[in-house]
Design an enzyme around this catalytic site. Structure first.
Site, PDB file in Angstrom:
ATOM      1  N   ASP A  36      96.705  51.847  44.802  1.00 40.23           N
ATOM      2  CA  ASP A  36      95.323  52.210  45.139  1.00 40.23           C
ATOM      3  C   ASP A  36      94.356  51.080  44.791  1.00 40.23           C
ATOM      4  O   ASP A  36      94.629  50.271  43.906  1.00 40.23           O
ATOM      5  CB  ASP A  36      94.954  53.491  44.371  1.00 40.23           C
ATOM      6  CG  ASP A  36      93.731  54.165  44.942  1.00 40.23           C
ATOM      7  OD1 ASP A  36      93.347  53.860  46.092  1.00 40.23           O
ATOM      8  OD2 ASP A  36      93.132  54.993  44.236  1.00 40.23           O
ATOM      9  N   HIS A  53      93.844  45.499  52.182  1.00 39.94           N
ATOM     10  CA  HIS A  53      95.198  45.947  52.548  1.00 39.94           C
ATOM     11  C   HIS A  53      96.103  44.733  52.782  1.00 39.94           C
ATOM     12  O   HIS A  53      97.249  44.707  52.369  1.00 39.94           O
ATOM     13  CB  HIS A  53      95.164  46.813  53.811  1.00 39.94           C
ATOM     14  CG  HIS A  53      94.344  48.062  53.656  1.00 39.94           C
ATOM     15  ND1 HIS A  53      94.444  48.864  52.541  1.00 39.94           N
ATOM     16  CD2 HIS A  53      93.410  48.647  54.458  1.00 39.94           C
ATOM     17  CE1 HIS A  53      93.598  49.888  52.677  1.00 39.94           C
ATOM     18  NE2 HIS A  53      92.963  49.771  53.827  1.00 39.94           N
ATOM     19  N   LEU A 147     118.631  47.390  45.354  1.00 41.82           N
ATOM     20  CA  LEU A 147     117.384  48.110  45.046  1.00 41.82           C
ATOM     21  C   LEU A 147     117.023  48.934  46.277  1.00 41.82           C
ATOM     22  O   LEU A 147     117.008  48.405  47.388  1.00 41.82           O
ATOM     23  CB  LEU A 147     116.252  47.116  44.746  1.00 41.82           C
ATOM     24  CG  LEU A 147     114.836  47.690  44.713  1.00 41.82           C
ATOM     25  CD1 LEU A 147     114.609  48.538  43.467  1.00 41.82           C
ATOM     26  CD2 LEU A 147     113.789  46.572  44.759  1.00 41.82           C
TER      27      LEU A 147
HETATM   28  C1  IPE Z   1      96.465  57.610  47.634  1.00 36.01           C
HETATM   29  O1  IPE Z   1      95.312  56.864  47.616  1.00 36.01           O
HETATM   30  C2  IPE Z   1      97.288  57.278  48.837  1.00 36.01           C
HETATM   31  C3  IPE Z   1      97.906  55.970  48.842  1.00 36.01           C
HETATM   32  C4  IPE Z   1      97.873  55.098  47.882  1.00 36.01           C
HETATM   33  C5  IPE Z   1      98.643  55.648  50.038  1.00 36.01           C
HETATM   34  P1  IPE Z   1      93.950  57.394  48.224  1.00 36.01           P
HETATM   35  O2  IPE Z   1      92.941  56.338  48.027  1.00 36.01           O
HETATM   36  O3  IPE Z   1      94.170  57.882  49.609  1.00 36.01           O
HETATM   37  O4  IPE Z   1      93.684  58.666  47.305  1.00 36.01           O
HETATM   38  P2  IPE Z   1      92.315  59.391  46.908  1.00 36.01           P
HETATM   39  O5  IPE Z   1      91.577  59.649  48.187  1.00 36.01           O
HETATM   40  O6  IPE Z   1      91.583  58.464  46.010  1.00 36.01           O
HETATM   41  O7  IPE Z   1      92.744  60.637  46.201  1.00 36.01           O
HETATM   42  C1  IPE Z   2      95.089  52.055  48.815  1.00 32.60           C
HETATM   43  O1  IPE Z   2      93.845  51.481  48.705  1.00 32.60           O
HETATM   44  C2  IPE Z   2      95.724  51.861  50.171  1.00 32.60           C
HETATM   45  C3  IPE Z   2      95.813  53.094  50.967  1.00 32.60           C
HETATM   46  C4  IPE Z   2      95.437  54.279  50.604  1.00 32.60           C
HETATM   47  C5  IPE Z   2      96.351  52.941  52.285  1.00 32.60           C
HETATM   48  P1  IPE Z   2      92.527  52.209  49.230  1.00 32.60           P
HETATM   49  O2  IPE Z   2      92.338  51.841  50.655  1.00 32.60           O
HETATM   50  O3  IPE Z   2      92.593  53.665  48.945  1.00 32.60           O
HETATM   51  O4  IPE Z   2      91.422  51.521  48.343  1.00 32.60           O
HETATM   52  P2  IPE Z   2      90.174  52.220  47.672  1.00 32.60           P
HETATM   53  O5  IPE Z   2      90.693  53.336  46.838  1.00 32.60           O
HETATM   54  O6  IPE Z   2      89.294  52.697  48.766  1.00 32.60           O
HETATM   55  O7  IPE Z   2      89.558  51.148  46.840  1.00 32.60           O
HETATM   56 MG    MG Z   3      92.002  54.789  47.350  1.00 29.38          MG
END
Ligand code: IPE
Ligand code: IPE
Ligand code: MG
Length: 256
Positions: A36, A53, A147
């Site tokens: 995240d 990303h 792995l």
């Molecule tokens: C969780 O992250 C999903 C992934 C890392 C793929 P999100 O950014 O979607 O989760 P929330 O919205 O903070 O709960």
């Molecule tokens: C995690 O990073 C990647 C996915 C959920 C695909 P985020 O895109 O959720 O990044 P934040 O949480 O908005 O910073």
């Molecule tokens: Mg996120």
């Protein structure tokens, strides 16, 4: 102990001192990661979210390599949740495209290093070209044993449980009275994958966001403030050292 420590960590580095603290006989078999913070990483740099990303791919590479070096058997990466479809169409499309590019570039690395790729989630809804690439790489690596990299894509923990119940309801060979936790888990997407011992979440959020709800019942949770694109070998080693300091009791009064 690692055979070629010098190739893995620089002598005198923080990584080296962390590796030296590890007990290799007590490493987690399975590490799961909620990757995240890509968006916030980009925002901090005044870049579009998708750049976060893109930058996250490097962290994926390093996490995979580190787990393999240490001899960890399973690494699950939460890359796209079922709820992530709520995001702007362009961001979603870019996420799938980046994954496709990653697979096209990394397939040789996966084969060469004897890594196996396994996808969990509702893959039918993944865009065609990405799904085909996933299937191709899964097939290409299916007999590898070093792995296992499990990618959670279009994944929802509640969905997984509902899907399991549907399979159970239509399984004519199952005597429903014999159903127990162990048997139930055979109907989940993670069949043949042990439950995670360690769950890591980056970017500081204190929630599980519908990830592996069944499987994390007794996982140790480790949260870091680092955004995923900044997550390096050092952080994974810190998580492992911390994990080994925990007392896992599984309800008992003594550690197990
Ligand atoms: C969780 O992250 C999903 C992934 C890392 C793929 P999100 O950014 O979607 O989760 P929330 O919205 O903070 O709960
Ligand atoms: C995690 O990073 C990647 C996915 C959920 C695909 P985020 O895109 O959720 O990044 P934040 O949480 O908005 O910073
Ligand atoms: Mg996120």
């Amino acid at each position: 102990m690692l055979e070629n420590l010098k190739d893995f960590v620089k002598p005198g580095s923080e990584e080296e001192s962390l590796v030296k603290q590890l007990d290799f006989s007590r490493l987690p078999r399975h590490v799961a990661v909620i990757m995240d913070g890509n968006g916030r990483w980009a925002k901090k740099r005044k870049l579009p979210r998708v750049e976060g990303h893109r930058a996250g791919a490097k962290s994926v590479r390093q996490a995979v390599e580190t787990c393999a070096h240490l001899g960890i058997e399973y690494l699950t990466l939460y890359a796209f949740s079922k709820e992530n479809w709520k995001r702007p169409k362009k961001e979603v499309a870019t996420l799938w495209r980046l994954l496709e590019e990653y697979l096209k570039n990394e397939d040789k690395v996966l084969v060469k290093n004897k890594f196996r790729l396994k996808v969990i989630g509702q893959i039918e809804a993944i865009p065609d070209s990405t799904r085909k690439e996933l299937k191709r790489v899964e097939e290409l690596t299916k007999n590898n044993t070093r792995l296992t990299v499990v990618l959670a894509l279009n994944y929802g923990g509640r969905d997984e449980i509902v899907d399991a119940v549907k399979k159970i309801a239509t399984d004519k060979n199952l005597d429903i009275d014999s159903l127990n936790e162990e048997k139930f888990s055979q109907y989940l997407y993670t069949i043949h994958v042990p439950d995670p011992d360690l769950l890591i979440r980056t970017s500081g959020e204190l929630r599980v966001s519908n990830f592996l709800l069944w499987q994390i019942a007794y996982a140790e949770i480790w949260i870091t403030q680092e955004f995923w694109p900044d997550f390096r070998k050092k952080h994974l080693l810190q998580a492992l050292v911390d994990y080994q300091k925990r007392e896992r009791r599984f309800g008992d009064i003594y550690p197990r």
